[in-house]
Design a protein around this motif. Structure first.
Motif, PDB file in Angstrom:
ATOM      1  N   ASN A  17     -48.675  -0.994 -12.274  1.00 51.26           N
ATOM      2  CA  ASN A  17     -49.160   0.379 -12.353  1.00 51.26           C
ATOM      3  C   ASN A  17     -49.557   0.720 -13.794  1.00 51.26           C
ATOM      4  O   ASN A  17     -48.887   1.493 -14.459  1.00 51.26           O
ATOM      5  CB  ASN A  17     -48.084   1.345 -11.848  1.00 51.26           C
TER       6      ASN A  17
ATOM      7  N   SER B 217     -51.279   5.996 -14.220  1.00 45.75           N
ATOM      8  CA  SER B 217     -50.132   6.798 -13.804  1.00 45.75           C
ATOM      9  C   SER B 217     -49.916   6.748 -12.296  1.00 45.75           C
ATOM     10  O   SER B 217     -48.876   7.162 -11.799  1.00 45.75           O
ATOM     11  CB  SER B 217     -50.294   8.252 -14.254  1.00 45.75           C
ATOM     12  N   GLU B 218     -50.928   6.241 -11.554  1.00 44.85           N
ATOM     13  CA  GLU B 218     -50.809   6.171 -10.103  1.00 44.85           C
ATOM     14  C   GLU B 218     -51.759   5.111  -9.567  1.00 44.85           C
ATOM     15  O   GLU B 218     -52.918   5.063  -9.943  1.00 44.85           O
ATOM     16  CB  GLU B 218     -51.149   7.537  -9.501  1.00 44.85           C
ATOM     17  N   THR B 219     -51.261   4.257  -8.661  1.00 44.13           N
ATOM     18  CA  THR B 219     -52.088   3.231  -8.043  1.00 44.13           C
ATOM     19  C   THR B 219     -51.462   2.823  -6.714  1.00 44.13           C
ATOM     20  O   THR B 219     -50.291   3.116  -6.470  1.00 44.13           O
ATOM     21  CB  THR B 219     -52.259   2.012  -8.975  1.00 44.13           C
ATOM     22  N   THR B 220     -52.229   2.136  -5.882  1.00 47.17           N
ATOM     23  CA  THR B 220     -51.747   1.693  -4.581  1.00 47.17           C
ATOM     24  C   THR B 220     -51.806   0.167  -4.519  1.00 47.17           C
ATOM     25  O   THR B 220     -52.794  -0.439  -4.946  1.00 47.17           O
ATOM     26  CB  THR B 220     -52.619   2.290  -3.446  1.00 47.17           C
TER      27      THR B 220
ATOM     28  N   TYR C 146     -39.974   9.595  -2.697  1.00 51.01           N
ATOM     29  CA  TYR C 146     -40.284   8.701  -3.806  1.00 51.01           C
ATOM     30  C   TYR C 146     -38.974   8.079  -4.267  1.00 51.01           C
ATOM     31  O   TYR C 146     -37.979   8.773  -4.456  1.00 51.01           O
ATOM     32  CB  TYR C 146     -40.930   9.456  -4.971  1.00 51.01           C
TER      33      TYR C 146
ATOM     34  N   TYR D 277     -40.453   4.740 -13.347  1.00 50.49           N
ATOM     35  CA  TYR D 277     -41.471   4.218 -12.436  1.00 50.49           C
ATOM     36  C   TYR D 277     -40.958   4.316 -11.006  1.00 50.49           C
ATOM     37  O   TYR D 277     -39.813   3.984 -10.714  1.00 50.49           O
ATOM     38  CB  TYR D 277     -41.819   2.768 -12.771  1.00 50.49           C
TER      39      TYR D 277
ATOM     40  N   TYR E 255     -42.095   4.648  -6.473  1.00 44.82           N
ATOM     41  CA  TYR E 255     -42.998   4.262  -5.393  1.00 44.82           C
ATOM     42  C   TYR E 255     -42.706   5.094  -4.151  1.00 44.82           C
ATOM     43  O   TYR E 255     -41.627   5.643  -3.978  1.00 44.82           O
ATOM     44  CB  TYR E 255     -42.875   2.772  -5.082  1.00 44.82           C
TER      45      TYR E 255
ATOM     46  N   LEU F 275     -47.544   3.415  -2.725  1.00 45.70           N
ATOM     47  CA  LEU F 275     -48.108   4.218  -3.812  1.00 45.70           C
ATOM     48  C   LEU F 275     -47.177   4.094  -5.010  1.00 45.70           C
ATOM     49  O   LEU F 275     -45.992   4.438  -4.920  1.00 45.70           O
ATOM     50  CB  LEU F 275     -48.244   5.677  -3.390  1.00 45.70           C
TER      51      LEU F 275
ATOM     52  N   VAL G 134     -46.149   5.231  -8.805  1.00 49.58           N
ATOM     53  CA  VAL G 134     -46.301   6.398  -9.674  1.00 49.58           C
ATOM     54  C   VAL G 134     -45.445   6.235 -10.931  1.00 49.58           C
ATOM     55  O   VAL G 134     -44.539   5.419 -10.979  1.00 49.58           O
ATOM     56  CB  VAL G 134     -45.875   7.709  -8.941  1.00 49.58           C
TER      57      VAL G 134
END
Length: 116
Positions: free
Chosen positions: A59, A62-65, A93, A99, A101, A110, A112
């Motif tokens: 990641n 700041s945010e990815t999948t 979450y 960190y 998810y 996701l 985060v």
């Protein structure tokens, strides 16, 4: 009254409350005494740190999948987290330090990063 070192058993001289003949014996004694408890804590902390490092690496923003299989292939352990947060909409979450998810549909996760 003869006093002996709690670690090696050598005779002690000097202060009346002295328990060890030197720093080495004191360290050995305390390491042995705390080893059972400490090894479990070290194991858990090691897993948490590895999880955090994996989330940080995957990641960069700041945010990815990502696919959950990607996390598993990197060695991520879903059983260990430091915190859990649920939004008012009911989205959960799970965090390893800053960190985190959230599990999504289609085998996606996701990733985060908690804002300071």
């Amino acid at each position: 009254m003869e006093r002996k070192c709690l670690d090696c058993g050598a005779l002690l001289f000097g202060r009346s409350d002295k328990k060890f003949c030197d720093d080495s014996c004191r360290t050995n004694y305390n390491n042995r005494r705390n080893s059972g408890e400490s090894s479990y804590l070290r194991k858990v902390n090691s897993i948490l740190k590895r999880n955090r490092k994996i989330l940080e690496t995957l990641n960069p923003k700041s945010e990815t999948t990502v696919k959950w299989r990607t996390l598993i292939s990197e060695g991520f352990n879903f059983d260990f987290i430091t915190d859990m947060y649920e939004t008012t909409e009911g989205v959960q979450y799970r965090f390893c330090y800053e960190y985190g998810y959230s599990l999504l549909d289609n085998d996606e996760v996701l990733l985060v990063k908690r804002k300071e």
